[in-house]
Design a protein around this motif. Sequence first.
Motif, PDB file in Angstrom:
ATOM      1  N   MET A   1       0.842  -0.965   0.136  1.00 11.37           N
ATOM      2  CA  MET A   1      -0.068   0.105  -0.023  1.00 11.37           C
ATOM      3  C   MET A   1       0.971   1.164   0.038  1.00 11.37           C
ATOM      4  SD  MET A   1      -3.042   1.280   2.659  1.00 11.37           S
ATOM      5  CE  MET A   1      -3.943  -0.151   2.555  1.00 11.37           C
ATOM      6  N   SER A   2       0.476   2.129  -0.731  1.00 14.16           N
ATOM      7  CA  SER A   2       1.261   3.414  -0.949  1.00 14.16           C
ATOM      8  C   SER A   2       1.228   4.108   0.606  1.00 14.16           C
ATOM      9  CB  SER A   2       1.044   4.435  -1.976  1.00 14.16           C
ATOM     10  OG  SER A   2      -0.274   5.038  -1.642  1.00 14.16           O
ATOM     11  N   GLU A   3       2.112   5.028   0.731  1.00 14.02           N
ATOM     12  CA  GLU A   3       2.134   5.761   1.871  1.00 14.02           C
ATOM     13  C   GLU A   3       1.149   6.806   1.950  1.00 14.02           C
ATOM     14  OE1 GLU A   3       5.261   9.270   3.486  1.00 14.02           O
ATOM     15  OE2 GLU A   3       6.203   7.506   2.640  1.00 14.02           O
ATOM     16  N   LEU A   4       0.683   7.405   0.827  1.00 14.83           N
ATOM     17  CA  LEU A   4      -0.302   8.427   1.003  1.00 14.83           C
ATOM     18  C   LEU A   4      -1.714   7.811   1.168  1.00 14.83           C
ATOM     19  CD1 LEU A   4      -1.355  11.216   0.355  1.00 14.83           C
ATOM     20  CD2 LEU A   4      -1.349  10.688  -1.892  1.00 14.83           C
ATOM     21  N   LYS A   5      -1.872   6.531   0.606  1.00 17.15           N
ATOM     22  CA  LYS A   5      -3.331   5.826   0.702  1.00 17.15           C
ATOM     23  C   LYS A   5      -3.206   5.298   2.243  1.00 17.15           C
ATOM     24  CE  LYS A   5      -5.939   1.942  -0.699  1.00 17.15           C
ATOM     25  NZ  LYS A   5      -6.005   0.591  -1.381  1.00 17.15           N
TER      26      LYS A   5
ATOM     27  N   ILE B   1      -4.260  -2.388 -11.074  1.00 21.63           N
ATOM     28  CA  ILE B   1      -3.156  -1.686 -10.915  1.00 21.63           C
ATOM     29  C   ILE B   1      -3.209  -1.384  -9.108  1.00 21.63           C
ATOM     30  CG2 ILE B   1      -2.267  -0.992 -12.843  1.00 21.63           C
ATOM     31  CD1 ILE B   1      -2.875   1.991 -11.810  1.00 21.63           C
ATOM     32  N   THR B   2      -2.259  -1.077  -8.590  1.00 21.20           N
ATOM     33  CA  THR B   2      -2.054  -0.496  -7.201  1.00 21.20           C
ATOM     34  C   THR B   2      -1.516   0.621  -7.411  1.00 21.20           C
ATOM     35  OG1 THR B   2      -1.529  -2.787  -6.316  1.00 21.20           O
ATOM     36  CG2 THR B   2      -1.133  -0.728  -4.760  1.00 21.20           C
ATOM     37  N   PRO B   3      -2.364   1.752  -7.524  1.00 23.96           N
ATOM     38  CA  PRO B   3      -1.637   3.117  -7.552  1.00 23.96           C
ATOM     39  C   PRO B   3      -0.651   3.609  -6.787  1.00 23.96           C
ATOM     40  CG  PRO B   3      -3.923   3.116  -6.796  1.00 23.96           C
ATOM     41  CD  PRO B   3      -3.641   1.865  -6.985  1.00 23.96           C
TER      42      PRO B   3
ATOM     43  N   ASP C   1       1.890   6.853  -5.199  1.00 27.10           N
ATOM     44  CA  ASP C   1       1.494   8.123  -4.749  1.00 27.10           C
ATOM     45  C   ASP C   1       1.291   9.252  -5.755  1.00 27.10           C
ATOM     46  OD1 ASP C   1       1.683   7.217  -2.058  1.00 27.10           O
ATOM     47  OD2 ASP C   1       3.394   8.177  -1.513  1.00 27.10           O
ATOM     48  N   ALA C   2       1.875   9.137  -6.767  1.00 27.99           N
ATOM     49  CA  ALA C   2       1.986   9.813  -7.755  1.00 27.99           C
ATOM     50  C   ALA C   2       0.370   9.913  -8.630  1.00 27.99           C
ATOM     51  CB  ALA C   2       2.903   9.860  -8.925  1.00 27.99           C
ATOM     52  N   ARG C   3       0.051   8.560  -8.621  1.00 26.29           N
ATOM     53  CA  ARG C   3      -1.191   8.545  -9.215  1.00 26.29           C
ATOM     54  C   ARG C   3      -2.444   9.033  -8.346  1.00 26.29           C
ATOM     55  NH1 ARG C   3      -4.207   5.686 -13.650  1.00 26.29           N
ATOM     56  NH2 ARG C   3      -6.103   6.593 -13.048  1.00 26.29           N
ATOM     57  N   ILE C   4      -2.149   8.803  -6.888  1.00 24.85           N
ATOM     58  CA  ILE C   4      -3.160   9.150  -6.029  1.00 24.85           C
ATOM     59  C   ILE C   4      -3.091  10.613  -6.074  1.00 24.85           C
ATOM     60  CG2 ILE C   4      -3.804   9.096  -3.566  1.00 24.85           C
ATOM     61  CD1 ILE C   4      -2.612   6.323  -3.645  1.00 24.85           C
ATOM     62  N   VAL C   5      -1.982  11.586  -6.081  1.00 26.00           N
ATOM     63  CA  VAL C   5      -1.955  12.862  -6.160  1.00 26.00           C
ATOM     64  C   VAL C   5      -2.550  13.278  -7.381  1.00 26.00           C
ATOM     65  CG1 VAL C   5      -0.476  14.781  -6.488  1.00 26.00           C
ATOM     66  CG2 VAL C   5       0.152  13.221  -4.805  1.00 26.00           C
ATOM     67  N   ALA C   6      -2.556  12.661  -8.683  1.00 27.27           N
ATOM     68  CA  ALA C   6      -3.292  13.027  -9.923  1.00 27.27           C
ATOM     69  C   ALA C   6      -4.656  12.904  -9.599  1.00 27.27           C
ATOM     70  CB  ALA C   6      -2.864  12.175 -10.981  1.00 27.27           C
ATOM     71  N   THR C   7      -4.990  11.742  -8.981  1.00 21.54           N
ATOM     72  CA  THR C   7      -6.641  11.534  -8.582  1.00 21.54           C
ATOM     73  C   THR C   7      -7.089  12.626  -7.706  1.00 21.54           C
ATOM     74  OG1 THR C   7      -6.259   9.305  -9.006  1.00 21.54           O
ATOM     75  CG2 THR C   7      -8.291   9.983  -7.753  1.00 21.54           C
ATOM     76  N   LEU C   8      -6.217  13.017  -6.692  1.00 21.87           N
ATOM     77  CA  LEU C   8      -6.726  14.122  -5.696  1.00 21.87           C
ATOM     78  C   LEU C   8      -6.823  15.565  -6.521  1.00 21.87           C
ATOM     79  CD1 LEU C   8      -4.833  13.082  -2.740  1.00 21.87           C
ATOM     80  CD2 LEU C   8      -7.286  12.684  -2.855  1.00 21.87           C
TER      81      LEU C   8
END
Length: 149
Positions: free
Chosen positions: A1-5, A43-45, A47-54
Amino acid sequence: MSELKQRISDEMKAAMRAKQKDRLATIRMILAEIKRIEVDERITPDDARIVATLDKMQKQRRDSISQFEAADRNDLADIEQQELAVIKEFLPQALSEAELISIIDQAVTDSQAQSMQDMGKVMALVKPQVQGRADMGPISQLVKDRLTS
């Protein structure tokens, strides 16, 4: 799991314990969007992908706020404003204008851009560096100003 998630999940648990219903609903919405990406794209996103989503969610909230205010629906605009505040908590700190100009100047130099025809090259270099840290509308205007001067 990513740090941001993981951080978002921890904040969800904290909001549950504190019985913060509005905050909890927004965090659940964020996690649902991340889960949608995991399921749809298999996929398991990171941190960069999660930031893009946010960042995308933040833009949607800004658009909704302006539309609700134009329609004189301040009650709905306030809800969107609260959601936007929660989303911003998980995004990196915003860039200052001086930092943005520095990034744009570097991108213009790296891409050897000469005119407005090269704007796509410059934006391709700038976007990954500012994703989630600045609104792309004003950045595009700064790039236009830089290329026409």
